[in-house]
Design a protein around this motif. Structure first.
Motif, PDB file in Angstrom:
ATOM      1  N   ARG A 126      52.194  49.251  36.741  1.00  9.02           N
ATOM      2  CA  ARG A 126      52.023  49.099  38.186  1.00  9.02           C
ATOM      3  C   ARG A 126      52.239  47.679  38.684  1.00  9.02           C
ATOM      4  O   ARG A 126      52.567  47.470  39.845  1.00  9.02           O
ATOM      5  CB  ARG A 126      50.611  49.557  38.599  1.00  9.02           C
ATOM      6  N   GLU A 127      52.019  46.696  37.835  1.00 11.60           N
ATOM      7  CA  GLU A 127      52.120  45.316  38.302  1.00 11.60           C
ATOM      8  C   GLU A 127      52.492  44.394  37.163  1.00 11.60           C
ATOM      9  O   GLU A 127      52.262  44.690  36.001  1.00 11.60           O
ATOM     10  CB  GLU A 127      50.799  44.856  38.923  1.00 11.60           C
ATOM     11  N   SER A 128      53.073  43.281  37.512  1.00 12.42           N
ATOM     12  CA  SER A 128      53.376  42.245  36.536  1.00 12.42           C
ATOM     13  C   SER A 128      52.446  41.075  36.795  1.00 12.42           C
ATOM     14  O   SER A 128      52.365  40.567  37.904  1.00 12.42           O
ATOM     15  CB  SER A 128      54.831  41.787  36.655  1.00 12.42           C
ATOM     16  N   THR A 129      51.721  40.656  35.749  1.00 14.06           N
ATOM     17  CA  THR A 129      50.796  39.526  35.904  1.00 14.06           C
ATOM     18  C   THR A 129      51.374  38.232  35.355  1.00 14.06           C
ATOM     19  O   THR A 129      50.723  37.208  35.355  1.00 14.06           O
ATOM     20  CB  THR A 129      49.472  39.819  35.186  1.00 14.06           C
ATOM     21  N   THR A 130      52.600  38.286  34.871  1.00 10.25           N
ATOM     22  CA  THR A 130      53.199  37.071  34.317  1.00 10.25           C
ATOM     23  C   THR A 130      53.517  36.079  35.422  1.00 10.25           C
ATOM     24  O   THR A 130      54.114  36.426  36.421  1.00 10.25           O
ATOM     25  CB  THR A 130      54.495  37.402  33.562  1.00 10.25           C
ATOM     26  N   ALA A 131      53.132  34.843  35.224  1.00  7.08           N
ATOM     27  CA  ALA A 131      53.391  33.814  36.231  1.00  7.08           C
ATOM     28  C   ALA A 131      54.869  33.485  36.283  1.00  7.08           C
ATOM     29  O   ALA A 131      55.598  33.609  35.307  1.00  7.08           O
ATOM     30  CB  ALA A 131      52.593  32.545  35.906  1.00  7.08           C
TER      31      ALA A 131
END
Length: 216
Positions: A126-131
């Motif tokens: 659902r989401e990408s948390t990589t900066a």
């Protein structure tokens, strides 16, 4: 300057000689490859066989997946052990209940490992948390990758719980890892079949969301 704090993960089963040591040693080995020094994984048992080594068939599983069972000694779960944990991963729903009896403040940081792994799989979809660059997370910039990683993982239980409704088990038993203690090798193989995919999911999430420019 103080050293950055690692993410502290605690795995919990009953005797602390079969299931939780496998989770501890394999998570630690895998997470060391993702971010050296970024994670500290330990384990304990709700009715621990204090001082005992890992059961031989569990040790075989640890070695087969690239970990080590050397130097392990079972220990009893206590409030003191629980207090610093950022994340508690239990081998069954009943263990989760026992953790919360010791420290109710851990309610939002305690999951069965199979449940948590399913949540991470959904969250990753659902989401990408990589900066996008540098040691960043959630709009903040950090001085080092370990601090950025710790911030990410300390926020993770709440984010994972937000997708719980999308990751429900078909049956309640699917949240648990079977206890093979004093049982045949077939039960250890079942334990491996239930536990290994969950460990792999946690390690995959850690790898995909490691802070930018970290050692990998």
């Amino acid at each position: 300057m103080e050293s950055p704090e690692p993410v502290r993960i605690l795995t919990v089963c009953t005797g602390n000689v079969c299931r939780s040591p496998v989770a501890e040693r394999l998570l630690q080995a895998g997470l060391n490859q993702v971010l050296p020094g970024g994670f500290e994984v330990r384990s304990a048992g709700t009715r621990a066989l204090v001082g005992d080594p890992v059961q031989p068939l569990s040790a075989d599983i640890i070695y087969m997946f690239g970990g080590t069972a050397e130097g392990f000694a079972a220990r009893q779960l206590t409030g003191r052990i629980l207090r610093p944990a950022d994340l508690v991963l239990t081998m069954s729903s009943s263990h989760r209940g026992e953790v919360l009896q010791l420290d109710a403040s851990l309610l939002k940081r305690t999951f069965t490992i199979r449940e948590f792994a399913r949540m991470l799989d959904v969250l990753q979809e659902r989401e990408s948390t990589t900066a996008g660059g540098g040691y960043q997370f959630d709009g903040r910039r950090y001085a080092d990758p370990i601090s950025a990683n710790t911030a990410l993982w300390r926020s993770l239980p709440a984010r994972a719980a937000s997708v719980r409704h999308l990751s429900l088990a078909a049956e309640a038993a699917d949240n648990d890892v079977i206890d093979p203690y004093r049982r045949s090798a077939d039960y250890y193989r079942q334990m491996e079949d239930e536990l290994a995919p969950a460990i792999i999911s946690v390690l995959r999430f850690a790898r995909l969301n490691a802070p930018a420019h970290s050692s990998q």
